[in-house]
Scaffold this active site. Structure first.
Site, PDB file in Angstrom:
ATOM      1  CE  LYS A  13      34.171  38.058  31.211  1.00  0.00           C
ATOM      2  NZ  LYS A  13      34.163  38.218  33.073  1.00  0.00           N
ATOM      3  NE  ARG A  88      36.037  43.156  29.991  1.00  0.00           N
ATOM      4  CZ  ARG A  88      36.192  42.767  31.063  1.00  0.00           C
ATOM      5  NH1 ARG A  88      36.114  43.216  31.543  1.00  0.00           N
ATOM      6  NH2 ARG A  88      37.311  41.919  30.612  1.00  0.00           N
ATOM      7  NE  ARG A 127      41.500  34.459  37.257  1.00  0.00           N
ATOM      8  CZ  ARG A 127      40.400  34.596  37.044  1.00  0.00           C
ATOM      9  NH1 ARG A 127      39.924  34.792  35.758  1.00  0.00           N
ATOM     10  NH2 ARG A 127      40.508  36.196  37.283  1.00  0.00           N
ATOM     11  NE  ARG A 160      44.105  38.184  36.097  1.00  0.00           N
ATOM     12  CZ  ARG A 160      42.921  37.760  35.005  1.00  0.00           C
ATOM     13  NH1 ARG A 160      41.887  36.728  34.758  1.00  0.00           N
ATOM     14  NH2 ARG A 160      42.005  39.058  35.117  1.00  0.00           N
ATOM     15  NE  ARG A 171      39.726  42.411  37.694  1.00  0.00           N
ATOM     16  CZ  ARG A 171      39.199  40.465  38.465  1.00  0.00           C
ATOM     17  NH1 ARG A 171      40.530  39.864  39.055  1.00  0.00           N
ATOM     18  NH2 ARG A 171      39.682  39.360  37.393  1.00  0.00           N
TER      19      ARG A 171
HETATM   20  P1  AP5 Z   1      36.908  32.179  34.682  1.00  0.00           P
HETATM   21  O1  AP5 Z   1      37.173  30.989  33.648  1.00  0.00           O
HETATM   22  O2  AP5 Z   1      38.736  32.788  34.341  1.00  0.00           O
HETATM   23  O3  AP5 Z   1      35.944  33.779  35.159  1.00  0.00           O
HETATM   24  P2  AP5 Z   1      36.266  34.951  33.969  1.00  0.00           P
HETATM   25  O4  AP5 Z   1      34.866  35.011  34.013  1.00  0.00           O
HETATM   26  O5  AP5 Z   1      37.232  34.712  32.659  1.00  0.00           O
HETATM   27  O6  AP5 Z   1      36.402  36.082  34.949  1.00  0.00           O
HETATM   28  P3  AP5 Z   1      37.907  36.609  34.776  1.00  0.00           P
HETATM   29  O7  AP5 Z   1      38.738  37.875  36.111  1.00  0.00           O
HETATM   30  O8  AP5 Z   1      39.389  36.602  33.951  1.00  0.00           O
HETATM   31  O9  AP5 Z   1      37.382  38.188  33.965  1.00  0.00           O
HETATM   32  P4  AP5 Z   1      37.642  39.411  33.827  1.00  0.00           P
HETATM   33  O10 AP5 Z   1      36.827  40.342  32.783  1.00  0.00           O
HETATM   34  O11 AP5 Z   1      37.475  40.585  35.391  1.00  0.00           O
HETATM   35  O12 AP5 Z   1      39.082  39.602  33.300  1.00  0.00           O
HETATM   36  P5  AP5 Z   1      40.098  39.642  32.204  1.00  0.00           P
HETATM   37  O13 AP5 Z   1      41.025  38.732  32.142  1.00  0.00           O
HETATM   38  O14 AP5 Z   1      38.780  39.768  31.635  1.00  0.00           O
HETATM   39  O15 AP5 Z   1      37.287  31.405  36.263  1.00  0.00           O
HETATM   40  C1  AP5 Z   1      37.988  32.397  37.465  1.00  0.00           C
HETATM   41  C2  AP5 Z   1      38.119  31.157  38.640  1.00  0.00           C
HETATM   42  O16 AP5 Z   1      36.886  31.009  38.732  1.00  0.00           O
HETATM   43  C3  AP5 Z   1      39.451  29.938  37.641  1.00  0.00           C
HETATM   44  O17 AP5 Z   1      39.821  30.285  38.737  1.00  0.00           O
HETATM   45  C4  AP5 Z   1      38.246  28.957  37.279  1.00  0.00           C
HETATM   46  O18 AP5 Z   1      39.096  27.925  37.717  1.00  0.00           O
HETATM   47  C5  AP5 Z   1      36.951  29.669  38.898  1.00  0.00           C
HETATM   48  N1  AP5 Z   1      35.665  28.716  38.042  1.00  0.00           N
HETATM   49  C6  AP5 Z   1      35.382  29.023  36.495  1.00  0.00           C
HETATM   50  N2  AP5 Z   1      33.716  27.961  36.539  1.00  0.00           N
HETATM   51  C7  AP5 Z   1      33.938  28.186  38.003  1.00  0.00           C
HETATM   52  C8  AP5 Z   1      32.591  27.111  38.412  1.00  0.00           C
HETATM   53  N3  AP5 Z   1      32.033  26.901  37.905  1.00  0.00           N
HETATM   54  N4  AP5 Z   1      32.393  26.787  39.670  1.00  0.00           N
HETATM   55  C9  AP5 Z   1      33.920  26.999  40.768  1.00  0.00           C
HETATM   56  N5  AP5 Z   1      34.624  27.496  40.047  1.00  0.00           N
HETATM   57  C10 AP5 Z   1      34.761  28.975  38.634  1.00  0.00           C
HETATM   58  O19 AP5 Z   1      40.136  41.277  32.546  1.00  0.00           O
HETATM   59  C11 AP5 Z   1      41.318  42.099  33.325  1.00  0.00           C
HETATM   60  C12 AP5 Z   1      41.572  43.651  32.916  1.00  0.00           C
HETATM   61  O20 AP5 Z   1      41.836  44.185  31.317  1.00  0.00           O
HETATM   62  C13 AP5 Z   1      40.088  43.864  33.117  1.00  0.00           C
HETATM   63  O21 AP5 Z   1      39.801  44.260  34.276  1.00  0.00           O
HETATM   64  C14 AP5 Z   1      40.843  45.079  32.567  1.00  0.00           C
HETATM   65  O22 AP5 Z   1      41.022  45.631  33.071  1.00  0.00           O
HETATM   66  C15 AP5 Z   1      41.250  44.793  31.207  1.00  0.00           C
HETATM   67  N6  AP5 Z   1      40.221  44.762  29.976  1.00  0.00           N
HETATM   68  C16 AP5 Z   1      39.831  43.174  29.676  1.00  0.00           C
HETATM   69  N7  AP5 Z   1      38.814  43.662  28.345  1.00  0.00           N
HETATM   70  C17 AP5 Z   1      38.735  45.158  28.709  1.00  0.00           C
HETATM   71  C18 AP5 Z   1      37.846  45.776  27.861  1.00  0.00           C
HETATM   72  N8  AP5 Z   1      37.338  44.689  26.556  1.00  0.00           N
HETATM   73  N9  AP5 Z   1      37.664  47.320  28.513  1.00  0.00           N
HETATM   74  C19 AP5 Z   1      38.367  47.884  28.662  1.00  0.00           C
HETATM   75  N10 AP5 Z   1      38.808  46.996  29.441  1.00  0.00           N
HETATM   76  C20 AP5 Z   1      39.477  46.007  29.695  1.00  0.00           C
END
Ligand code: AP5
Length: 214
Positions: A13, A88, A127, A160, A171
């Protein structure tokens, strides 16, 4: 364009949102990034959020809804936005609907990225991110030129706290229980497009452009 990106942790994402944002000039709103900034700054909200994030759990709705309301009301989002990681759960989706109704700004499309769980574990455990400029790398799929050093700003890359395998699996379980039901929620409203996201970053981006064009 007003878009929501949904998908399990590691689905890409953030990667796809930042590329679309850079190429089309649409503001990316990442609740995860906003929460990490609050943690780094040591704000009251950040201190409260950190325990949930480190445990792989969702931060309480009132915290993230407040962040999103403020961001969507800013000038940067007047011409559109990409919501990356929000909503979410159905409570957040209902709150978002009310916020957007206040702003007379309905969502154009909800893009759901789908990836197999084992591929997600591999992506997240490899990552590395730059705490200074927020550039993102992967030790195998998008390796920096020099190990541990950011290509963009020369900063030291970090893993991270929630990218260790035990937390990643937590997660994924939280996603399955709380977030996946949103696919049906938005399908019922005629807004959902699913994008298989197991290919390369370029392939997924091409599929994304098709999904948001129609
Ligand atoms: P990346 O693009 O970072 O993936 P992502 O889907 O953004 O993953 P996140 O881990 O950031 O999502 P998340 O939803 O768990 O975390 P968030 O920060 O929102 O890619 C991941 C890796 O894969 C990278 O190394 C990239 O290079 C690689 N990659 C990407 N595309 C690829 C491909 N096609 N092929 C190969 N490699 C690839 O949230 C973190 C925490 O915050 C949550 O756990 C929660 O505690 C809190 N939080 C955030 N939002 C909320 C909410 N709305 N409500 C409640 N808590 C929340």
């Amino acid at each position: 364009m007003r878009l929501i990106f949904v998908g399990p942790p590691g689905a890409g994402k953030g990667t796809q949102a930042s590329r679309l944002s850079a190429e089309r000039g649409i503001t990316q709103v990442s609740t995860g990034d906003a929460l990490r900034q609050a943690v780094k700054a040591g704000t009251k909200m950040g201190i409260k959020a950190k325990a949930f994030m480190d445990a792989g759990q969702l931060v309480p709705d009132e915290v993230v809804i407040g962040i999103v309301r403020e961001k969507l009301g800013s000038d940067a989002c007047r011409d559109g936005f990409i919501l990356d990681g929000f909503p979410r759960n159905t409570g957040q989706a209902e709150a978002l609907g009310a916020i957007l109704q206040d702003f007379s700004a309905p969502v154009d499309r909800v893009v759901a990225f789908t990836v197999d769980d084992e591929a997600l574990v591999a992506r997240l455990s490899g990552r590395r991110t730059c705490p200074s400029c927020h550039a993102m790398f992967h030790i195998a799929y998008a390796a920096p030129k020099q190990g541990g050093v950011c290509d963009r700003c020369g900063g030291a890359l970090v893993q991270r706290d929630d990218d260790h395998e035990d937390v990643i699996r937590k997660r994924l379980a939280v996603y399955a229980a709380e977030t996946r039901p949103l696919l049906e929620y938005y399908e019922d409203r005629g807004l959902l497009t699913q994008v298989p996201a197991e290919g390369s970053v370029d392939d997924v981006y091409s599929a994304l452009l098709k999904a948001v064009a129609g």
